[in-house]
Each structure stands twice: as structure tokens, then as C-alpha cells.
Design a protein around this motif. Structure first.
Motif, short mmCIF file in Angstrom:
data_model
loop_
_atom_site.label_atom_id
_atom_site.label_comp_id
_atom_site.label_asym_id
_atom_site.label_seq_id
_atom_site.Cartn_x
_atom_site.Cartn_y
_atom_site.Cartn_z
N ASP A 128 0.79 -1.31 -0.04
CA ASP A 128 0.12 -0.19 -0.10
C ASP A 128 0.90 1.25 0.05
O ASP A 128 0.70 2.39 -0.55
CB ASP A 128 -0.96 -0.02 1.20
N GLY A 129 2.01 1.14 0.60
CA GLY A 129 2.96 2.48 0.73
C GLY A 129 3.55 2.45 -0.58
O GLY A 129 3.50 3.65 -1.22
N ASN A 144 -1.75 -4.01 3.63
CA ASN A 144 -1.88 -4.52 4.96
C ASN A 144 -2.09 -3.44 5.95
O ASN A 144 -1.95 -3.30 7.01
CB ASN A 144 -0.50 -5.39 5.25
N VAL A 177 -0.39 -0.95 6.56
CA VAL A 177 0.94 -0.57 7.38
C VAL A 177 2.04 -0.53 6.73
O VAL A 177 2.01 -1.45 5.41
CB VAL A 177 0.96 -1.23 8.72
N TYR A 178 3.32 -0.07 6.87
CA TYR A 178 4.54 -0.26 6.47
C TYR A 178 5.16 -1.28 7.14
O TYR A 178 5.57 -1.39 8.36
CB TYR A 178 5.45 1.06 6.50
N GLY A 179 5.27 -2.62 6.35
CA GLY A 179 5.68 -3.77 6.92
C GLY A 179 7.22 -3.79 7.09
O GLY A 179 7.93 -4.16 8.07
MG LIG Z 1 2.03 -2.22 3.59
#
Ligand SMILES: [Mg+2]
Ligand SMILES: Cc1ncc(C[n+]2csc(CCOP(=O)(O)OP(=O)(O)O)c2C)c(N)n1
Ligand code: SF4
Lengths: 607, 314
Positions: free
Chosen positions: B118-119, B146, B148-150
Motif C-alpha cells: 500500500d505504501g 496491510n 501498514v509499512y511492513g
Molecule cells: Mg504495507
């Protein structure tokens, strides 16, 4: 007009006709008056007459136009630069007259539009003044109210008369330019031209005729550097590219967008420069070297992706038409201040190739060389051109296109196995394998920006990182060893060696000629391969007491320009120093000679 | 292979020499043949299931090894190409779409799949998303969202919901999150679908439909980051007490406003194809430009075409 000086006008009778081997004509007006068109006609005429020609122009940075000049130097012999001082100044307005009289040589002719220019008595003794009511006579010739349209063509007629130019050839050129369906447009242009041509220049000045060009039977093409580079890329087999508009790179992008479909290719306008380089690398990854390009800030935006192409070892051509920087800088002025970003821009160790074409013809051939180096070494190649070379027009021998044009379509023949980053490859040189290629052992490569193993899979191994860095470096060292040593212009030993790169080749050579003519000990070399450098430079430098690097960029914190800095780093030689400037204008021959003299305290003569 | 790929007039040099690809000629690849490195994802990460279903797609649709090209940017999800035994590209953060566009527009003979986070898609690559969608460049793009930044270990992402506590928003996220579906529809994507890693059959269904779409096909696939956003999507997972509702049968996928409305539903919302339109692809538009230009030049060798240009420069 070196052969004939403009001596006092013949008193009465028919004007004297002098034979000249070259002439410098400066046309000064406003950009919207079509002065570029006059220059273009003269340049093309010279090309068709087997003469050498070089032009130079300034364009206002404002969109609505403004003061602008176009200088043409035509010669029956070799023409190296657009010339320092004009023989003839064609001035359309008072500001053109006053602003450019200084660029006219003493005894030169100023041909002015007496409807707009009030000549100054104090200048009359130094320059031959010829006033013609150009605006009024144009209206008389073609009628109508559009008095500013057509006066450039009228003035072309005057110049044709003054230089006894080939009228049928000029008529043909005018016909090729005005191809509108409306025949009255061409007829008006021809009417204006003939009116100018038949206007009597009176007996105040002599007229001129060019001596026959020595170059017989060599067909020439006439174009500017951007056109030459665009067509060079096409000849090299490039069929895909992507870009984002910015001056002065846009011309190449527009040319490729227009021309590539004819060859089954395409050029894509992207949302920004990052997308452009990414799309071009994607195209290259697809199997055929692709091109992107930019100027100024756009080059900065491309550096992360450029580093990826270095790491992933994907061939690519990046065109950089340098302009004044940093930031938005001086969009329509010339500078050579991108050498550092071209050679070193980006994070990490990322060796890439940089080639700087030396004249318009070289733009064509450098483009082909860039494509072939990119393919052979799987590496990005930057073509480092500049605003001056991009916009100036030159005539050069027509290339034999049948033998030069190449097909670089991807080879999709199946292979037994493939290691994209094979460490056992001789000299580190491996080739990119295009997707669509079947690999019989079923192990497929990943093109990646992470440090990787031989198949392109990520590794954190310190040993592999060192080995892969060495691989990427070694292949450029191999390339370096294969490059030709630059030729020395002048004797191989002497007091001063001028070192140039890019668009300054002509003025530097002329500076050498001029200095040597007065007994100075000066030679020059011109470096086309900026990164890696060619072999043999150290030997050349050893033959001279002073090595002066001539470049259009700032002297920097430590006192030498960008190539100067690289040469110092390479050779650690204190005799390497710089002649630099950042006024946004091309080097004048006089400037180079004077700066060299000032730089070498003991004078330019051999000690 | 999708029929649309062969429909695109092939152009340029010996790319035309690539044999027309018949899916019947070879049997499908097995998982063993198509799997490469063992994924480095955390155990339980949603990305595993997306990968497994990509393998299924390749097997089911009998795609040829060498004709699959997998492209990704940077992020946990973007590690994807390393795990697929096929030509692959691990590019830079956020720029996978323009890279893939370069392949799509010069190699119409390849199946092109782009995977990312997503980022990657909506923050650093946001502008590329918009322009690839509006140009309708042929490829399939799966964003493994997700929230979030994984990879960089729990910073706020452009899809993190308000209040999400991350290392960069210790008091909870305050920036309005991006709605990927709305973003895609507004940008002009011609295929917009939503699925979740916890429903394998649905993921495969969406992937197949996306692959068969002639144009830019976008799938938002919820993919849980068990490490940094555990339980984010429980409400959409019946096994965790949530509900999985598909797009209503009477939804008109060509109705842009209806699709936009569906996108605005509160989580867990609906899953399936929200929007699908027929619009000329960039690939087809470029092919048209080429065909028009080639009318005059097809009978000439390349050097002869260039010679004509040079003849005008004399
Ligand atoms: Mg992500
Ligand atoms: C130019 C650049 N900036 C920052 C990073 C660091 N970075 C790597 S991945 C990432 C975010 C990944 O998040 P997302 O795209 O959502 O992927 P996920 O890991 O969640 O699958 C960031 C900021 C980078 N690699 N490159
Ligand atoms: S950090 Fe999250 S997204 Fe990354 S592998 Fe682990 S669970 Fe998956």
C-alpha cells in the motif's frame, strides 16, 4: 571574412566584388520576427553548397518572445565555431543595433531597418552603415497590413544580394519551407525575397562572393545537435523511449515521438522524469535498448533509477542536454555543469558510462556508440550534450545510412541455462537476457536493485557485495582499455595544453590556431569519453608544462572545474588547472586565449 | 493466455518472431516448477496466500514459464518476484508501474503481473498509479494492502485507518486514509476489484478475471501483516468471527457511481469486481499511431525511412 577586409567603399560606379572564404552574419531582432528562419535558410544553403556552416542563437526565456539573435558563420574551408566578431550585422530594431554593434568587427557592415533604427553618428566612422526601410518596403512588396510578417524574407533577399548567393537554391529552400496548401503564402514569401534581392544597395559598399568550396562531391546534411542525436538513436536501432518535457531536451523527445512510429516504435510522454526513466528501463529490460532524457532538474530526478540500472546491469541510454543550473537555473543558457552528476550522481558506487559529443555530427555518431556500449556492457550510458550544441546548426557529410543503421531487436532464442550476474564472466561483462526467452534448466533470472548472487537473488554476503562491486567496476575498466586515446591538436610537446570536452571543441581549436599564429606554444585535446576516461592521457600531459581544462562551469571550492577535478583526482598532477566560466554563453575564441594568457604567468610561449 | 495479448498488433523488429502462444501446447507448470526461493515473510503473513494463488493461476491457465514477467517495487509484499521461478524484476520503491509499462508497451507477448504494498502503490508511487490507470496500460496490478509499512517495521501507511498507533503516530494516525478503490475508479482504471487473502478461491477468481481484462486491471487484496497489524482484517474473515460479503448480484460493474458508492462502505465492505469498463488501452492507441505511420513506411527498410528524413535536411 578573413581574406578580404572591408576597406573604404568604392566611390561611385559599381561596387567592388570581393571574393571571401568565409563570413559571419549576425541577425538581431525579436524572436517573433522569424530571424531564426533567415539563419536557417542561410545554413541550409551553405550545406547544399558544400560549405561548412555553424550557427549560434540566443532565445529569450520568456514565452512571449523578446530580443534574440541568430549568428551564422559560413565558410568555404573549415568552420570551427560560430565566430567571435561578425562581418555583417543585420539589425531590425534600435535595441538590436545598440545591443550588438559591439559584436561587429571594426570596418564591418551594419545593415539596418531604417524604419526602426536611428543610426548613431559616433559609430558611423567605425562601421559601414547601410539603412534600408525594410519594414516599409516589405509592405510595399507584399501589401497587406501584416507588416511584421515577411520582413525576414525581405532581409534574406538583401543578404543574398550582398553575398551573391545562389538564388535558385534559395528559392527552392523557400518553397520547401512554405508548403501550405494556400499558394499565396509561398508567393508572398517569394515576392518579399525578390523585392529584397532587387533593392539597390547603392554604391556605398562592396559586395562579396564566396570562393568555391574545396570539398567537392560530398553531399551534406544540415541540422542541429538535438536532431542529430535523435536521428542517431533511430539509426542505432532504438525503438522505444519515454520522457517528460523540459528545455532544451524536449526537441529530442518531440522528434522521437513523431518519428519512431514510422519504424514501428513509440515514445511515451510520462507523468514525470522518474516514470520516464523507469519506463525506459522497462523497455530496455524488454530486450531492446531504450532511451530517456532530460535537462537540469529532470536529471536529478532520474538518479535513483539510474543507480538501479547500474546495479541490475540493464542497458539504457540517458540523454542530458545540459543547461544552466542548479535548480531551474538558466533554462535557455548553456553550461557544462552536469559532468559530476552524470559521472557520479546517485548513492552508492554506481559506475556508468558518460560520452560527451563534440559537435553536431558527433551527436549523431555518439548516439550510436552509446547504444552499442550500453548493449555490450549491460550498463547505462549518459549522452552529455548541452544547450549550445543542441540548438546550433551545422552541415556535415551525409552518413551512409544503409551501412550505419542497425537492428537491435532482442534475441529470444532459448538458452540452456543463464546466470545474469555470472562472476566467472571475463572482465565482469555479462549480457541481459530478455523476458520471453526460454531457459531450459528452468532457473529464471531476477533483475534486482538489491545486492544479489549470480542469479539475482538477494544476499547479505559481504564477499558477494565486494565481488559484485568489482564486477560492475571491472567491466568499465575493460571498456576504458578499449577506448581510443584523444588526438593532440598541435604538437605533442609544448608549453600549454588546453583540454576540452563537449561543445567547446571548435572554439578551443580556433584558440590554438590563433595563439600559435602569434608564436605561442599551445596545443589541445578534446575528451569525448568522460567516464571512463580513455587511456594515454597521462602521457599526453607529460608533454606540457601546463594543462588547462576549459569548461563552462564554476571553478569550484578548490579552484578548478568539474572535468578538471576528475583529472586531478585521476592523475594527482598540480599542473592541471582550469579555465572556467558561468555566464551562460558559449566560449569566444578570444576569451579562451586571453584567459589562458592570464593563467600562465610566464606567458604562453615555450620556456 | 488472455486473448487480448494476441489481439494487440505486434510491432517492432523480430518481436514479431515470437510464436503465437497456444495454451494447449504444453501442460501447466507444477507448483514445484514455478516456486523459487522459500519466501522470507513472517510465518502467518497474508502475502503467502497471495503467492500460492498466483502459482495456482499460472498452473490453471497453463502460462508458459518464460512468458510470465513479475514486477514489484519495494516492501515486504514486493519481495514477491524472488519467490516465482520466472523472469522477474525487483525494482525501486514506488516505481514498479512505470517500469512494467515499459515492458507492456514494448513486449505485447508477455503476461505482466505487478505486485506491491500500500505504501509502494499509494504513497511514493501514488502519481504513477494515477497515470498508469488513466492511460489504461495493459497489465495486472495486485496491491497487497496491510494498512501498514511492513518492511520498515510499523510506520503509518497511506491506508492506515485513523487512530492506528504506529511508530510514526504513537498517539494514533490522524491523516485521512486513502481508499484504494475510490482512487482507482477516479483515476480511470478499467478493472477494479477487491479481495482478501483469507478467501483463497475468491483471490484466484479475481486474479483470473483481472488477467483476462484488456487494460489496466487493479486488485486491492487485503493481506494481513501479522507482525505489525495483527487482526486488522478480522471483521472480513468468517473464521475470525467476521463477515465476507460479495458484491451484490445486481451491481452494475459498468456503473462508475455505483462502484464509487460500494467503495465507500464501512469496513469490511464488499468483495468482488466493483468496476469494469471497456476503453482503448494505451497499447492499442500506440499500435494505432504506429499502424497509421507504417502505412507510408511499411514497404521501406529502416534505413530508407531515415534516408527520407535526411533528404529533407539537405
Ligand atoms: Mg504495507
Ligand atoms: C526511495 C525509498 N524510500 C524509502 C524506502 C524504504 N522503504 C522500503 S519499503 C517501505 C514501505 C513499505 O510499505 P508497503 O509498500 O506498504 O509494503 P509492505 O512492506 O507493507 O508490504 C519503505 C518506506 C525505500 N526503499 N526507498
Ligand atoms: S512484517 Fe508483516 S508484511 Fe512483512 S512479512 Fe512480516 S507479517 Fe508480512
Amino acid at each position: 571574412m578573413s581574406d578580404a577586409t572591408l576597406t573604404a567603399p568604392a566611390s561611385g560606379g559599381t561596387p567592388k566584388v570581393s571574393r571571401v572564404s568565409e563570413a559571419i552574419i549576425r541577425i538581431a531582432g525579436n524572436s517573433q520576427d522569424g530571424i531564426q528562419a533567415i539563419g536557417g535558410f542561410l545554413a541550409r544553403l551553405a550545406g547544399r553548397s558544400e560549405q561548412e556552416v555553424m550557427t549560434h542563437m540566443t532565445i529569450p526565456a520568456t514565452i512571449s518572445g523578446g530580443p534574440s539573435i541568430f549568428q551564422v558563420r559560413i565558410g568555404s574551408g573549415e568552420v570551427l565555431s560560430s565566430g567571435d566578431e561578425a562581418d555583417v550585422l543585420l539589425a531590425f530594431y534600435q535595441h538590436s543595433y545598440e545591443g550588438h554593434i559591439n559584436s561587429l568587427k571594426k570596418g564591418g557592415i551594419v545593415l539596418y531597418d531604417s524604419d526602426h533604427v536611428e543610426p548613431k553618428p559616433e559609430w558611423q566612422k567605425d562601421y559601414h552603415h547601410v539603412g534600408v526601410p525594410i519594414s516599409g518596403l516589405t509592405v510595399e512588396a507584399i501589401g497587406g497590413t501584416a507588416k511584421d510578417k515577411g520582413k525576414n524574407i525581405y532581409a534574406l533577399g538583401l543578404v543574398a544580394k550582398m553575398f551573391d548567393l545562389n538564388i535558385p537554391k534559395l528559392e527552392k529552400l523557400i518553397g520547401e519551407r512554405f508548403t501550405s496548401k494556400d499558394p499565396s503564402i509561398l508567393n508572398n514569401a517569394l515576392a518579399a525575397f525578390h523585392a529584397g534581392y532587387s533593392h539597390s544597395l547603392g554604391s556605398v559598399i562592396e559586395t562579396f562572393a564566396f570562393v568555391e568550396s574545396q570539398k567537392k562531391g560530398r553531399p551534406q546534411v544540415v541540422m542541429n545537435g538535438n536532431e542529430a542525436m535523435g536521428y542517431g538513436l533511430i539509426a542505432a536501432g532504438v525503438r522505444f523511449g519515454a520522457g517528460y518535457p523540459i528545455t532544451p531536451w524536449s526537441d529530442i523527445m518531440e522528434l522521437l515521438r513523431r518519428e519512431l512510429p514510422k519504424y514501428g516504435g513509440s515514445f511515451i510522454q510520462c507523468e514525470d522524469e522518474i516514470a520516464s526513466i523507469s519506463m525506459a528501463i522497462g523497455g530496455s529490460y524488454g530486450g531492446r535498448v531504450a532511451v530517456t532524457g532530460s535537462s537540469g532538474p529532470g536529471i536529478s530526478l532520474k538518479t535513483e533509477a539510474l543507480g538501479w540500472a547500474v546495479m541490475a546491469e540493464i542497458p539504457l541510454v540517458i540523454v542530458d542536454i545540459q543547461r544552466g543550473g542548479p535548480s531551474t537555473g538558466m533554462p535557455t543558457n548553456v553550461e557544462q555543469s552536469d559532468l559530476n552528476i552524470a559521472c557520479f550522481g546517485g548513492h552508492g558506487d554506481s559506475p556508468r558510462v558518460v560520452i560527451a559529443p563534440a559537435d553536431v555530427e558527433d551527436c549523431f555518431y555518439s548516439a550510436i556508440e552509446a547504444v552499442n556500449i550500453a548493449r555490450k556492457y549491460s550498463v547505462p550510458v549518459i549522452l552529455l550534450s548541452d544547450q549550445a550544441i543542441a540548438t546550433r546548426i551545422e552541415a556535415f557529410a551525409e552518413p551512409n545510412l544503409e551501412t550505419i543503421c542497425q537492428d537491435i531487436s532482442p534475441d529470444l532464442t532459448p538458452v540452456a541455462s543463464h546466470k545474469p550476474y555470472d562472476l566467472s564472466a571475463a572482465d565482469g561483462v555479462t549480457q541481459h537476457l530478455a523476458p520471453g526467452t526460454r531457459i531450459e534448466d528452468g532457473v529464471y533470472p531476477i533483475a534486482t536493485g538489491l545486492e544479489h548472487d549470480e542469479y539475482g537473488h538477494p544476499t547479505g554476503s559481504p564477499k558477494l557485495h565486494s565481488q559484485m562491486n568489482a564486477k560492475r567496476r571491472k567491466k568499465l575498466q575493460t571498456l576504458a582499455a578499449s577506448l581510443p586515446t584523444p588526438n593532440i591538436y598541435g604538437p605533442a610537446e609544448g608549453n600549454v595544453l588546453l583540454v576540452g570536452w563537449g561543445s567547446t571543441q571548435g572554439p578551443i581549436k580556433e584558440a590554438v590556431d590563433r595563439a600559435r599564429a602569434t608564436g605561442d606554444s599551445v596545443s589541445s585535446i578534446h575528451i569525448r569519453h568522460i567516464n571512463p576516461l580513455p587511456p594515454g592521457l597521462e602521457n599526453i600531459f607529460a608533454g606540457f608544462n601546463h594543462v588547462l581544462v576549459v569548461e563552462m562551469n564554476d571553478e569550484g571550492l578548490y579552484g578548478y572545474g568539474q572535468l578538471g577535478g576528475v583529472l586531478r583526482a585521476c592523475f594527482g598532477d598540480k599542473k592541471i588547472r582550469g579555465i572556467t566560466k558561468t555566464d551562460g554563453l558559449t566560449f569566444k575564441v578570444k576569451e579562451i586565449v586571453e584567459k589562458a594568457r592570464a593563467n600562465v604567468a610566464t606567458g604562453l610561449r615555450k620556456l | 493466455m488472455s486473448s487480448s495479448l494476441t489481439d494487440i498488433p505486434v510491432r517492432g523488429g523480430n518481436i514479431t518472431a515470437v510464436p503465437a502462444n497456444s495454451p494447449l501446447e504444453r501442460k501447466g507448470l507444477t507448483k514445484k516448477e514455478i516456486a523459487a526461493d522459500h519466501p522470507t515473510w513472517c510465518p502467518g503473513c497474508g502475502d503467502f496466500s497471495v503467492l500460492a494463488l498466483y502459482f495456482k493461476l499460472i498452473e490453471k491457465r497453463k502460462l508458459w514459464h518464460e512468458k510470465i514477467t513479475t514486477v514489484a517495487g519495494i516492501g515486504c509484499s514486493s519481495r514477491f518476484p524472488y519467490f516465482v521461478q520466472a523472469h522477474g524484476v525487483h525494482y525501486i520503491h514506488g516505481r514498479a508501474l512505470p517500469f512494467a509499462s515499459g515492458i507492456s508497451l514494448s513486449r505485447p507477448d508477455l503476461h505482466l503481473f505487478v505486485f506491491g504494498g500500500d505504501g509502494d502503490a499509494f504513497s511514493i508511487g501514488g502519481n504513477h498509479f494515477t497515470h498508469t490507470a488513466r492511460k489504461n496500460i495493459k497489465m495486472t496490478y495486485v496491491v497487497m494492502d496491510n494498512w501498514v509499512y511492513g518492511l520498515t517495521k510499523k510506520q503509518t501507511s497511506p491506508t492506515s485507518p485513523l487512530g492506528f498507533k504506529s511508530k510514526t503516530d504513537i498517539g494514533g494516525a490522524t491523516d485521512q486514509p486513502i481508499n484504494p478503490m475510490k482512487q482507482a475508479i477516479a483515476a480511470g482504471a478499467t478493472f477494479v476489484a477487491r479481495t482478501t487473502h483469507s478467501n483463497p478461491n475468491h483471490v484466484l477468481q479475481m486474479m483470473e478475471a483481472a488477467m483476462d481484462h484488456d487494460g489496466f486491471s487493479f486488485i486491492e487484496c487485503l493481506s494481513e501483516c501479522v507482525e505489525f497489524y495483527e487482526g486488522a482484517f478480522d471483521a472480513s474473515n468468517p473464521r475470525k468471527g467476521g463477515v465476507f460479503n460479495t458484491v451484490p448480484a445486481d451491481h452494475d460493474v459498468t456503473d462508475e457511481l455505483a462502484a464509487y458508492k460500494l467503495s465507500g462502505e464501512a469496513f469490511p465492505g464488499k468483495f468482488g469486481i466493483f468496476y469494469k469498463a471497456t476503453r482503448a488501452t494505451k497499447n492499442a492507441n500506440e499500435a494505432k499511431v504506429v499502424a497509421a505511420a507504417r502505412e507510408k513506411t511499411a514497404s521501406l527498410k529502416d534505413w530508407e525511412i531515415l534516408q527520407k528524413s535526411f533528404d529533407r535536411l539537405k
